[in-house]
Design an enzyme around this catalytic site. Sequence first.
Site, mmCIF file in Angstrom:
data_model
loop_
_atom_site.group_PDB
_atom_site.id
_atom_site.type_symbol
_atom_site.label_atom_id
_atom_site.label_comp_id
_atom_site.label_asym_id
_atom_site.label_seq_id
_atom_site.Cartn_x
_atom_site.Cartn_y
_atom_site.Cartn_z
ATOM 1 N N SER A 114 -30.559 73.692 9.858
ATOM 2 C CA SER A 114 -31.653 73.054 9.133
ATOM 3 C C SER A 114 -31.454 73.279 7.641
ATOM 4 O O SER A 114 -30.704 74.163 7.222
ATOM 5 C CB SER A 114 -32.972 73.645 9.613
ATOM 6 O OG SER A 114 -33.729 74.145 8.567
ATOM 7 N N SER A 115 -32.164 72.485 6.836
ATOM 8 C CA SER A 115 -31.993 72.586 5.384
ATOM 9 C C SER A 115 -32.551 73.894 4.825
ATOM 10 O O SER A 115 -32.318 74.205 3.657
ATOM 11 C CB SER A 115 -32.648 71.382 4.695
ATOM 12 O OG SER A 115 -34.003 71.288 5.055
ATOM 13 N N CYS A 116 -33.265 74.678 5.633
ATOM 14 C CA CYS A 116 -33.801 75.943 5.114
ATOM 15 C C CYS A 116 -32.729 77.021 4.980
ATOM 16 O O CYS A 116 -33.006 78.123 4.524
ATOM 17 C CB CYS A 116 -34.962 76.434 5.957
ATOM 18 S SG CYS A 116 -34.466 76.982 7.584
ATOM 19 N N TYR A 143 -35.527 82.333 10.544
ATOM 20 C CA TYR A 143 -34.868 81.165 11.141
ATOM 21 C C TYR A 143 -33.584 80.847 10.363
ATOM 22 O O TYR A 143 -32.534 80.573 10.948
ATOM 23 C CB TYR A 143 -35.845 79.996 11.095
ATOM 24 C CG TYR A 143 -35.364 78.720 11.708
ATOM 25 C CD1 TYR A 143 -35.362 78.558 13.087
ATOM 26 C CD2 TYR A 143 -34.935 77.663 10.918
ATOM 27 C CE1 TYR A 143 -34.930 77.369 13.657
ATOM 28 C CE2 TYR A 143 -34.506 76.476 11.472
ATOM 29 C CZ TYR A 143 -34.500 76.333 12.844
ATOM 30 O OH TYR A 143 -34.081 75.163 13.408
ATOM 31 N N LYS A 147 -29.664 80.641 11.622
ATOM 32 C CA LYS A 147 -28.892 79.395 11.539
ATOM 33 C C LYS A 147 -27.621 79.569 10.706
ATOM 34 O O LYS A 147 -26.582 78.969 10.993
ATOM 35 C CB LYS A 147 -29.774 78.270 10.983
ATOM 36 C CG LYS A 147 -30.851 77.827 11.956
ATOM 37 C CD LYS A 147 -30.217 77.247 13.203
ATOM 38 C CE LYS A 147 -31.198 76.841 14.263
ATOM 39 N NZ LYS A 147 -30.550 76.333 15.479
ATOM 40 N N HIS A 186 -44.950 71.337 12.383
ATOM 41 C CA HIS A 186 -44.563 71.004 11.016
ATOM 42 C C HIS A 186 -45.594 70.047 10.414
ATOM 43 O O HIS A 186 -46.516 69.595 11.091
ATOM 44 C CB HIS A 186 -43.171 70.370 11.003
ATOM 45 C CG HIS A 186 -42.067 71.368 11.191
ATOM 46 N ND1 HIS A 186 -41.428 71.555 12.392
ATOM 47 C CD2 HIS A 186 -41.519 72.261 10.333
ATOM 48 C CE1 HIS A 186 -40.519 72.511 12.253
ATOM 49 N NE2 HIS A 186 -40.560 72.964 11.023
#
Length: 317
Positions: A114-116, A143, A147, A186
Amino acid sequence: MTESDIYALDGKRVWVAGHNGMVGSALCRRLADEACDVLTASRNDMDLRTQADVEDWVADRRPDLIFVAAAKVGGILANDSLPAEFLYDNLMIEANIIHAAYRQGVEKLVFLGSSCIYPRLAPQPMGEELLLTGPLEDTNQWYAVAKIAGIKLCQAYRRQYGCDFISAMPTNLFGIEDNFDLASSHVVPALMAKMHRAKQDGAASVEVWGSGTPRRELLYVDDCADALVHLAKTYSGEGHINVGTGEDLTIAEIAAAIAKVVGFEGELAFDRTKPDGTPKKLLDSRLLNESGWRPAISFEEGLRRTYAWYLAHKATQ
Ligand code: GDP
């Protein structure tokens, strides 16, 4: 198979790990257009956090290609309040699947992040090279760390054992089969459910968390699934690949767009006691675009499809 394809799906056994989730179910829909066999495992078949379960299942079912769409996911509040689950579950799921794929000689694996994963204050738009160049956003660091470990696992197994394991980092996703539970969802499903309820009740306002100023890039989940299948067919490399639309909106703009689709005409009440999270996380998806992929579903169209699904499956009239 087109000219740019390096991996053919025809006749392949494809395991979609996490097929009940939003991304996994979109992958199953997308793979129905390919001449491959889709394999799925239910929670009764195995616990993905248990290594022996995963090893046995992969040895028994022998997939050729695996999409790692299984993960413990959630919105800003869930991430912030369940740090152990977000870190442990995700580490175990990805490590078990990736290691089992190596042991069983799986031909190809597509890991999803994910972009996080990028630093909280990374320059925008965020290119793949910005990974590990600064501190993470506090609310979803658990998270994100898991990732990042998944990306590194794919790289390590490629370097040491020559496995064709690749990683894709989608931006914030939304769509049908999303989680509409207000405590763990979300922003898009949360505001859709709140606005639907407010419209039914004739309420004057809806609470929107934070200041409304953070910016988010939102990709419809069927576009994401299409990009993942495209990458499985066309990409083999150590670097992870961003998957986004190239455009972002403020939370206030996102809320207004949802209100329009839902038909909610009341006020937006911003609750500044709730966290804003990262101020902006727009991906630079140039590598993906240069490989010939573009999203096909606009934000508004995605919202319309999501709301239609919500009305049919989730809304209490
Ligand atoms: P994030 O991208 O990891 O921050 O995940 P979210 O989608 O949960 O939140 C995105 C932004 O939307 C944050 O700034 C939230 O504060 C904001 N937001 C506004 N209203 C809501 C809501 O009702 N639920 C959630 N989850 N976020 C909201």
